[in-house]
Design a protein around this motif. Structure first.
Motif, PDB file in Angstrom:
ATOM      1  N   GLU A 542       0.820  -1.211   0.000  1.00 39.28           N
ATOM      2  CA  GLU A 542       0.000   0.000   0.000  1.00 39.28           C
ATOM      3  C   GLU A 542       0.852   1.258   0.000  1.00 39.28           C
ATOM      4  O   GLU A 542       0.528   2.242  -0.664  1.00 39.28           O
ATOM      5  N   HIS A 543       1.953   1.268   0.750  1.00 36.30           N
ATOM      6  CA  HIS A 543       2.748   2.497   0.754  1.00 36.30           C
ATOM      7  C   HIS A 543       3.444   2.712  -0.592  1.00 36.30           C
ATOM      8  O   HIS A 543       3.857   3.833  -0.900  1.00 36.30           O
ATOM      9  N   GLY A 544       3.540   1.658  -1.417  1.00 35.86           N
ATOM     10  CA  GLY A 544       4.014   1.836  -2.782  1.00 35.86           C
ATOM     11  C   GLY A 544       2.920   2.389  -3.688  1.00 35.86           C
ATOM     12  O   GLY A 544       3.138   3.336  -4.454  1.00 35.86           O
ATOM     13  N   PHE A 545       1.729   1.799  -3.599  1.00 34.14           N
ATOM     14  CA  PHE A 545       0.608   2.307  -4.402  1.00 34.14           C
ATOM     15  C   PHE A 545       0.352   3.788  -4.129  1.00 34.14           C
ATOM     16  O   PHE A 545       0.071   4.571  -5.041  1.00 34.14           O
ATOM     17  N   ARG A 546       0.456   4.179  -2.872  1.00 38.86           N
ATOM     18  CA  ARG A 546       0.167   5.566  -2.507  1.00 38.86           C
ATOM     19  C   ARG A 546       1.187   6.537  -3.110  1.00 38.86           C
ATOM     20  O   ARG A 546       0.870   7.707  -3.319  1.00 38.86           O
ATOM     21  N   ILE A 547       2.390   6.078  -3.372  1.00 33.33           N
ATOM     22  CA  ILE A 547       3.376   6.951  -4.022  1.00 33.33           C
ATOM     23  C   ILE A 547       2.904   7.321  -5.419  1.00 33.33           C
ATOM     24  O   ILE A 547       3.051   8.476  -5.856  1.00 33.33           O
ATOM     25  N   ARG A 548       2.321   6.369  -6.120  1.00 32.76           N
ATOM     26  CA  ARG A 548       1.775   6.681  -7.447  1.00 32.76           C
ATOM     27  C   ARG A 548       0.656   7.715  -7.347  1.00 32.76           C
ATOM     28  O   ARG A 548       0.563   8.629  -8.157  1.00 32.76           O
ATOM     29  N   GLU A 549      -0.171   7.589  -6.317  1.00 31.21           N
ATOM     30  CA  GLU A 549      -1.258   8.544  -6.128  1.00 31.21           C
ATOM     31  C   GLU A 549      -0.716   9.926  -5.767  1.00 31.21           C
ATOM     32  O   GLU A 549      -1.255  10.954  -6.196  1.00 31.21           O
ATOM     33  N   PHE A 581      -1.856  18.103  -2.820  1.00 31.64           N
ATOM     34  CA  PHE A 581      -0.613  17.351  -2.622  1.00 31.64           C
ATOM     35  C   PHE A 581      -0.186  17.423  -1.165  1.00 31.64           C
ATOM     36  O   PHE A 581       0.269  16.424  -0.592  1.00 31.64           O
ATOM     37  N   ARG A 582      -0.281  18.600  -0.556  1.00 36.43           N
ATOM     38  CA  ARG A 582       0.121  18.715   0.850  1.00 36.43           C
ATOM     39  C   ARG A 582      -0.753  17.819   1.731  1.00 36.43           C
ATOM     40  O   ARG A 582      -0.243  17.123   2.621  1.00 36.43           O
ATOM     41  N   ILE A 583      -2.062  17.826   1.481  1.00 35.46           N
ATOM     42  CA  ILE A 583      -2.964  16.973   2.259  1.00 35.46           C
ATOM     43  C   ILE A 583      -2.584  15.500   2.085  1.00 35.46           C
ATOM     44  O   ILE A 583      -2.516  14.728   3.048  1.00 35.46           O
ATOM     45  N   ALA A 584      -2.317  15.123   0.814  1.00 41.16           N
ATOM     46  CA  ALA A 584      -1.981  13.722   0.528  1.00 41.16           C
ATOM     47  C   ALA A 584      -0.649  13.336   1.159  1.00 41.16           C
ATOM     48  O   ALA A 584      -0.498  12.224   1.687  1.00 41.16           O
ATOM     49  N   MET A 585       0.327  14.259   1.125  1.00 40.72           N
ATOM     50  CA  MET A 585       1.640  13.961   1.689  1.00 40.72           C
ATOM     51  C   MET A 585       1.563  13.841   3.214  1.00 40.72           C
ATOM     52  O   MET A 585       2.180  12.944   3.807  1.00 40.72           O
ATOM     53  N   GLU A 586       0.802  14.736   3.826  1.00 37.78           N
ATOM     54  CA  GLU A 586       0.641  14.655   5.282  1.00 37.78           C
ATOM     55  C   GLU A 586      -0.046  13.356   5.682  1.00 37.78           C
ATOM     56  O   GLU A 586       0.329  12.720   6.682  1.00 37.78           O
TER      57      GLU A 586
END
Length: 884
Positions: A542-549, A581-586
């Motif tokens: 999942e932490h890999g998939f989220r990088i694509r997002e 992007f900030r929301i997603a990164m946080e």
């Protein structure tokens, strides 16, 4: 009162008497095992009497004189049996008499005089103790063989005692010991330790004795065995008195003191003092033995302070393991542990792993109430890397549950040999019936585990998330230690989860394979692999998939894309609070901030501390958008496999589907449990860094991160005040240098350790390396086939040179590698099993994967064009890299 001579690091090591600092710099070849270990104890902050060492060169000089050499050299031909003859005994006596009459060379005598004057010991009682070069080593202890002299006063008496120590190398028992040990006479010249006596000048210390950081009789670890008596320890060492005896057993959470002797005497030391002594011995075990080599310690107590008088490795220690283990020579494997811990460990990580190893490795055996010998050496290190006792693990799985060594190896990965087990069926007879019962017990208890484990994992991750906002600097030392104890308690509860999750996954995957073999036979394993694709909720994927997002979010926002390329790794935090992007990164760091590259290593920086690695992967994805989503690709693999499952006989389909659901849950649990372990590591890392900051502020270490070179058994005594931190900087420096050297080593995956011999690659696996052909077998870990250019990486930190659709070739993988799976067309690893991290995550990504490809890192070069067949378990080189 005596005073310690000032350190003189620049001293000429040819001097005739060396201080402790100079003795450490000189090494055991100059000052002998006893002298060097005392110097190390002094260097690392233990209380050692003021003293120094007459180097072995003085002995060598004396034995080069014509008269002495004329008597000594012919004795080289004496055999152990000859020593008892009257002629040899007379010749030995003549040599000893000549050595004593000749005395020390003038320069050495003058050096001893200066030393006694300079330290204020000229009128004090001192101990004069032999320290032969081969003495107190890992294989040759020479315990009690050579002479020592206590209570010696004045220059003449000290010099005479030194000469007698030299002469004691030629008493019959010493010569016989050397011959039996294969130690040449000139290979062990004698240095001599001179140090102040402890305690009252007339009566000596209040108590003294010996202590072992193990049970020297059985080999049990995680205990300290103590023998003591009032007065000097010589009577205890020589067996002249009946000593008081204690066993101090310790675990992560408690310590238990048991008095063993039946002398009926009043206790010389109270329980608090026994615990304090045991704590010191454990520190010696880590400071001198690095947690691998148990120590035999001589000590004295003056009523206020424990003084360390000697430490040496415990030799010929018995192997403490299950009674039925058939292997006589211990076999050590890095198996699937290389996934999580592929590099040499810092001492903090090793101490944490060692303390918890038995609870983790034998969690399944404990769950089914199979008896475990407490205090086994479950793991040890070679070249700084952890290896587990393969024989004991294979035997416990066979004897408790009837799992064959071959099946155990399939899960472990690597290239393990198999221990011999009885020919009769594992499930036959009375023992077989007991194994069947344990199998049912395991399945039943795994149901409860399946129910409880997700909550335990989530709670630990939440605890790690919440801890980032807690300021530890305001806590007192007692409060910080209480927090550490709380973390240890939390860890003790969580310890079995990782292993039980792997067991849960393995059990149901194996059952599914058995069911499918009824109709699919040779194709069953490939079908299982495809059915386990896209299991869902796999944290390490999942932490890999989220990088694509994250990349998709950044690509849609020019300000975010600009922040992503800013050299400041925190530039994205300057984006508006409502920026997607900030929301997603946080959110990403909130969920996965406890993870890291090499995340099971305490010294590894967490992504919440420094998201640079994550941002690098996001930038790559922005610049190199994939043509297809990995989730959908894995889902396609799964749907096709489920269509094949529908072709099973009607009676098998519902059973297969129920088992498949459990196997998928197991795959997710296994990787999610790793996420929980990473959260526990993150919590302990924060504790260690706070201690490091305090030690740095006290001037005891140069940088807070140096604390990771200290074991947790050194960190905790510093917090309690049992150790004032003296010597911490030296420990850090020496261990950092050792770790750097270990990084350069290439080690085999399986090592055998014959008694009395150096460890070596296992004989069953020491055949010639795999030939440099163009096709290599491995374990078919994730179905499908793909072609691509090889990118051979030893660490994910080098992943910047990996391009889209390269074949990732790695020694092994852990969750820190997962973001690189987004770039890959296929995955190849040198080690790993069917259920290793790389296998599970490759299936989640729909990537073909072949693991356990022996010598892959040597055989495959960057730029080779490969075909990876995850159905057949084969890697084929289609074309060599240009220039090869």
């Amino acid at each position: 009162m005596s005073k310690t001579a000032a350190p003189n690091p620049g001293a000429d090591l040819r001097d005739q008497l060396l201080t402790w600092d100079e003795a450490f710099a000189a090494g055991p070849a100059v000052v002998g095992g006893k002298g060097w270990n005392l110097a190390r104890l002094a260097r690392y902050g233990f209380t050692v009497p003021p003293g120094g060492v007459v180097p072995a060169s003085v002995y060598a000089e004396l034995f080069r004189t014509p008269d002495v050499a004329a008597l000594a050299l012919p004795l080289a031909a004496v055999t152990p049996d000859d020593v008892t003859s009257d002629d040899v005994q007379a010749r030995l006596a003549a040599l000893r008499d000549l050595v004593i009459r000749t005395g020390l060379p003038p320069a050495a005598r003058a050096a001893v005089g200066r030393f006694l004057d300079g330290t204020g010991l000229d009128e004090s009682a001192v101990a004069v103790r032999s320290s032969a070069v081969a003495e107190d080593g890992a294989d040759t202890a020479f315990a009690g063989i050579h002479e020592s002299y206590l209570g010696v006063v004045g220059l003449d008496a000290v010099c005479a005692a030194v000469s007698r120590c030299f002469a004691s190398l030629w008493i019959p028992r010493a010569v016989a010991y050397r011959r039996r040990a294969g130690v040449a006479d000139d290979a062990t010249p004698c240095a001599v330790v001179i140090c102040e006596m402890v305690g009252d000048p007339r009566d000596g210390p209040a108590a003294a004795g010996v202590a072992f950081s193990c049970d020297p009789v059985t080999g049990e670890r995680q205990m300290v065995a103590i023998e003591l008596a009032a007065g000097t320890g010589e009577a205890v060492v020589q067996g002249a008195v009946a000593p008081q005896q204690y066993a101090v057993r310790w675990s992560v959470l408690d310590i238990a003191v048991t008095r063993l002797d039946d002398t009926g005497q009043a206790a010389v030391l109270n329980e608090r003092e026994i615990e304090a002594l045991a704590g010191l011995v454990v520190r010696v075990h880590w400071s001198l033995g690095d947690g691998d080599t148990p120590q035999d310690v001589e000590w004295a107590w003056d009523g206020r302070t424990f003084w360390m008088l000697q430490s040496r490795p415990v030799t010929r220690l018995p192997r403490w393991t299950f009674p039925g283990v058939p292997a006589k020579v211990p076999t050590w494997s890095d198996g699937n542990i290389r996934d999580s811990l592929p590099r040499p460990l810092t001492m903090a990580t090793w101490s944490m792993l060692d303390a918890n190893a038995q609870a983790v490795v034998y969690a399944s055996a404990q769950l089914v109430e199979y008896p475990l010998p407490r205090g086994m050496q479950v793991m040890r290190r070679f070249g700084g890397r952890p290896y587990f006792d393969l024989d004991s693990l294979q035997w416990s799985l066979y004897d408790s549950l009837g799992i064959s060594p071959a099946d155990a190896n399939l899960t472990l990965g690597g290239y393990q040999p198999e221990i011999p087990v009885p020919d009769r069926g594992a499930l036959r007879g009375r023992a077989g019936l007991a194994r069947v019962r344990r199998r049912f017990r395991l399945v039943n208890r795994l149901r409860g585990f399946r129910r409880d484990a997700p909550g335990q994992i989530d709670a630990l991750i939440a605890r790690a998330r919440e801890s980032r906002a807690v300021d530890l600097s305001n806590l007192s030392a007692d409060a910080l230690r209480a927090r550490f104890r709380e973390l240890q308690s939390l860890g003790a509860t969580y310890q079995p989860v990782l292993q039980l999750a792997a067991t849960y996954c393995a059990v149901w995957a194996r059952v599914l394979e058995w069911i499918l073999q009824l109709t699919r036979r040779g194709a069953a394993r490939s079908l299982v692999s495809r059915l386990l694709a896209a299991s869902g909720d796999v944290a390490s994927a999942e932490h890999g998939f989220r990088i694509r997002e994250l990349a998709e979010s950044a690509a849609a926002d020019a300000a975010a894309a600009a922040a992503l390329r800013d050299p400041d790794r925190l530039a994205w935090k300057a984006l508006p609070a409502d920026a997607p992007f900030r929301i997603a990164m946080e959110d990403y760091l909130d969920r996965f901030g406890h993870r890291a590259v090499f995340e099971m290593e305490l010294a590894s920086t967490r992504w919440a501390e420094d998201p640079g690695y994550v941002l690098e992967q996001v930038r790559f994805q922005v610049d190199n958008a994939p043509t297809r989503d990995h989730r959908s690709r894995a889902a396609d693999v799964r749907r096709q496999a489920e269509a094949e499952l529908a072709a099973l006989p009607a009676v098998l389909r519902p059973v297969a589907r129920r088992v498949l659901a459990r196997a998928r849950l197991g795959a997710a649990l296994r990787e999610n449990a790793k996420s929980g372990s990473a959260a526990a590591i993150a919590l302990i890392r924060r504790f260690c860094l706070e201690v490091g900051r305090r030690m740095q502020a006290a001037g005891q270490i140069a940088d807070a991160h140096d604390v990771f070179h200290l074991s947790l058994f050194e960190v905790e005594p510093w917090l309690t005040g049992a150790w004032d931190g003296t010597g911490a900087g030296a420990l850090v420096a020496d261990r950092a240098a050792s770790l750097a050297a270990q990084e350069e080593l290439e080690l085999p995956g399986v090592i055998e350790e014959p008694p009395g011999a150096a460890p070596r690659p296992h004989s069953a696996l020491a055949a010639e390396p795999v030939a440099d052909g163009d096709e290599w077998p491995g374990v078919a870990a994730a179905a499908g086939a793909a072609e691509g250019v090889a990118c051979v990486l030893r660490t994910p930190h080098d992943g910047g040179r990996m391009r889209r659709n390269d074949v990732l070739v790695a020694p092994s993988t852990d969750p820190g590698w997962t973001p690189l799976f987004l770039r890959a067309s296929a995955v190849v690893t040198e080690t790993g099993g069917y259920l290793s991290h790389g296998a599970v995550v490759a299936r989640e990504f729909g990537l073909p994967a072949v693991v356990n490809v022996r010598d892959a890192m040597r055989l495959i070069a960057d730029g080779d064009r490969l075909r990876v067949d995850g159905n057949a378990g084969a890697v084929i080189r289609i074309e060599r890299a240009s220039g090869r």
